[in-house]
Design an enzyme around this catalytic site. Structure first.
Site, PDB file in Angstrom:
ATOM      1  CE1 TYR A  46      -1.648  -0.224   7.724  1.00 28.60           C
ATOM      2  CE2 TYR A  46      -0.370   1.765   7.390  1.00 28.60           C
ATOM      3  CZ  TYR A  46      -0.462   0.394   7.402  1.00 28.60           C
ATOM      4  OH  TYR A  46       0.629  -0.371   7.090  1.00 28.60           O
ATOM      5  CE  LYS A  64       0.756   1.723   3.465  1.00 29.26           C
ATOM      6  NZ  LYS A  64       2.024   2.130   4.186  1.00 29.26           N
TER       7      LYS A  64
HETATM    8  P1  NAD Z   1      12.408   1.064   2.608  1.00 29.85           P
HETATM    9  O1  NAD Z   1      13.015   2.366   2.245  1.00 29.85           O
HETATM   10  O2  NAD Z   1      12.834   0.409   3.879  1.00 29.85           O
HETATM   11  O3  NAD Z   1      12.656   0.013   1.443  1.00 29.85           O
HETATM   12  C1  NAD Z   1      12.448   0.341   0.096  1.00 29.85           C
HETATM   13  C2  NAD Z   1      13.290  -0.583  -0.760  1.00 29.85           C
HETATM   14  O4  NAD Z   1      13.108  -0.242  -2.133  1.00 29.85           O
HETATM   15  C3  NAD Z   1      14.803  -0.453  -0.457  1.00 29.85           C
HETATM   16  O5  NAD Z   1      15.384  -1.727  -0.380  1.00 29.85           O
HETATM   17  C4  NAD Z   1      15.342   0.300  -1.675  1.00 29.85           C
HETATM   18  O6  NAD Z   1      16.671  -0.045  -1.967  1.00 29.85           O
HETATM   19  C5  NAD Z   1      14.390  -0.190  -2.756  1.00 29.85           C
HETATM   20  N1  NAD Z   1      14.341   0.668  -3.944  1.00 29.85           N
HETATM   21  C6  NAD Z   1      14.256   0.195  -5.200  1.00 29.85           C
HETATM   22  N2  NAD Z   1      14.277   1.203  -6.078  1.00 29.85           N
HETATM   23  C7  NAD Z   1      14.401   2.340  -5.361  1.00 29.85           C
HETATM   24  C8  NAD Z   1      14.465   3.717  -5.712  1.00 29.85           C
HETATM   25  N3  NAD Z   1      14.429   4.126  -7.007  1.00 29.85           N
HETATM   26  N4  NAD Z   1      14.569   4.623  -4.723  1.00 29.85           N
HETATM   27  C9  NAD Z   1      14.581   4.248  -3.428  1.00 29.85           C
HETATM   28  N5  NAD Z   1      14.509   2.949  -3.033  1.00 29.85           N
HETATM   29  C10 NAD Z   1      14.416   2.006  -3.997  1.00 29.85           C
HETATM   30  O7  NAD Z   1      10.824   1.283   2.583  1.00 29.85           O
HETATM   31  P2  NAD Z   1       9.749   0.315   3.224  1.00 29.85           P
HETATM   32  O8  NAD Z   1       9.379   0.848   4.561  1.00 29.85           O
HETATM   33  O9  NAD Z   1      10.186  -1.070   3.102  1.00 29.85           O
HETATM   34  O10 NAD Z   1       8.491   0.616   2.263  1.00 29.85           O
HETATM   35  C11 NAD Z   1       8.349  -0.015   0.999  1.00 29.85           C
HETATM   36  C12 NAD Z   1       6.867  -0.126   0.654  1.00 29.85           C
HETATM   37  O11 NAD Z   1       6.217  -0.903   1.664  1.00 29.85           O
HETATM   38  C13 NAD Z   1       6.115   1.216   0.636  1.00 29.85           C
HETATM   39  O12 NAD Z   1       5.175   1.205  -0.395  1.00 29.85           O
HETATM   40  C14 NAD Z   1       5.432   1.272   1.979  1.00 29.85           C
HETATM   41  O13 NAD Z   1       4.222   2.029   1.965  1.00 29.85           O
HETATM   42  C15 NAD Z   1       5.134  -0.185   2.234  1.00 29.85           C
HETATM   43  N6  NAD Z   1       5.051  -0.525   3.670  1.00 29.85           N
HETATM   44  C16 NAD Z   1       3.995  -1.232   4.121  1.00 29.85           C
HETATM   45  C17 NAD Z   1       3.887  -1.583   5.436  1.00 29.85           C
HETATM   46  C18 NAD Z   1       2.729  -2.413   5.919  1.00 29.85           C
HETATM   47  O14 NAD Z   1       2.593  -2.593   7.126  1.00 29.85           O
HETATM   48  N7  NAD Z   1       1.895  -2.933   5.041  1.00 29.85           N
HETATM   49  C19 NAD Z   1       4.878  -1.188   6.333  1.00 29.85           C
HETATM   50  C20 NAD Z   1       5.969  -0.466   5.864  1.00 29.85           C
HETATM   51  C21 NAD Z   1       6.045  -0.137   4.519  1.00 29.85           C
END
Ligand code: NAD
Length: 327
Positions: A177, A92
């Site tokens: 959420y 999401k």
């Molecule tokens: P994060 O920054 O920890 O991870 C993002 C990942 O994407 C990294 O490994 C990064 O290297 C990679 N990536 C690939 N291409 C990239 C680019 N061009 N620029 C930047 N990063 C790039 O973020 P996250 O917290 O893991 O969030 C990722 C997704 O998951 C988001 O859409 C967020 O909304 C979602 N999320 C959902 C929940 C949930 O409970 N459902 C919780 C946290 C995050």
């Protein structure tokens, strides 16, 4: 796909799950492919990068790809996964615009693959108990919902505060959420929304990145909701549903848990289960067995959230009450 913070929790959840296995990895960072590949015992032949992952097409060991990258990348990546004829699980918000969301739903339909969105709360036991009690009439006629979701965001340089990657601010990330929760807690689709934005730090929260938004919904039954989305407040994870006969409250309502819930009759008290493990087990049943979850998590649900979020942004800009027709 995307081996960041949340992907690590999902991978841990998959290891705890009964129905799923990590059989492939997609990352732009070669070192992560080695580290995660060794950790999860994924062979080198199934460690892909963003240039070559289309080659998953035809790989019988891969049923679905879970996209866990910054929001703006979900759309192009989902289109490629669908073209490779693999089921898509997408974090999401499913995309950063209604148009993108529609294209994803259409692409998955054309490819004959399922599209699911990572709405983990829709599988959480206390949440489902609240919904079940509501359906059984325990709270009487539903009159009011309050949904609050937020946290104080740190590092000003992270992708979440860059419009090109995030597509918005707190609303896209955490306010969603409360948007999604209002729908499953009230059990109706909203027919109008109004919204007001406030910003204390325009330097950190630049144009297009919302810091705090209050929004209100109206529902066909006459029920109303008041919600808050913020990147500037901690301890903001509370759902409260009030009806003519009783109430249910969830605090925290959407964190990784344990979720605590009670009604006017006493505690919900259902035991904590790893959210990601539960979600993945349920999604496997949806994908493989065509099982219908109690609360749907398909692309249509994700798309409807985007319709609502776009209306919230319009309402903030124009001071209007936006009518919603979610179909
Ligand atoms: P994060 O920054 O920890 O991870 C993002 C990942 O994407 C990294 O490994 C990064 O290297 C990679 N990536 C690939 N291409 C990239 C680019 N061009 N620029 C930047 N990063 C790039 O973020 P996250 O917290 O893991 O969030 C990722 C997704 O998951 C988001 O859409 C967020 O909304 C979602 N999320 C959902 C929940 C949930 O409970 N459902 C919780 C946290 C995050």
């Amino acid at each position: 796909m995307g081996l960041g913070g949340y992907a690590r929790l999902v991978a841990e959840g998959i290891q705890e799950s009964s129905n799923c296995e990590v059989t492939g990895l997609i990352s732009g960072t070669p070192e992560k492919l080695v580290e995660w590949g060794d950790w999860l015992q994924v062979p080198e032949t199934r460690r892909y990068n963003y240039e070559n992952f289309d080659a998953i097409k035809g790989d019988p060991e891969i049923d679905a790809v879970y996209i866990i990258t910054p929001n703006a990348l979900h759309h192009p990546q989902a289109l490629r996964v669908a073209a490779a004829q693999k089921h898509v699980i997408c974090e999401k918000p499913m995309a950063i615009s209604v148009k993108q969301g529609q294209e994803m739903v259409e692409a998955c339909k054309q490819a004959g693959v399922k599209l699911l969105v990572g709405y983990r709360m829709r599988f959480e036991a206390n949440t489902l108990a609240a919904v079940e009690k509501r359906d059984a009439g325990a709270f009487g006629d539903i009159l009011f919902f309050q949904g609050m979701s937020g946290f104080r965001i740190g590092d000003p340089n992270q992708w979440r505060l860059q419009y090109d990657l995030a597509g918005g601010g707190a609303m896209m990330d955490t306010g969603i959420y409360a948007v999604n929760g209002a729908r499953y807690m009230v059990g109706e689709e909203p027919i109008w929304v109004t919204a007001q934005e406030t910003k204390t730090d325009p330097e950190k929260f630049k144009d297009g990145i919302d810091e705090t938004i209050m929004f209100q919904f109206g529902f066909p039954s006459g029920a109303v909701a008041a919600c808050l989305s913020s990147y500037n407040m901690n301890h903001l994870s509370r759902f409260f549903l009030n009806g003519s006969k009783g109430f249910v409250e969830l605090i925290p309502a959407t964190s990784y848990g344990p979720i605590k819930g009670w009604t006017d009759q006493g505690d919900l008290g259902l035991p904590h289960v790893n959210h990601q493990a539960k979600q993945m087990d349920e999604m496997a049943l949806i994908i493989h067995d065509g099982q219908q979850p109690v609360l749907p998590v398909d692309g249509q649900v994700g798309l409807q959230d985007l319709v609502i979020i776009e209306a919230i942004y319009r309402a903030c800009r124009q001071g209007t009450r936006e009518e919603l027709n979610l179909g």
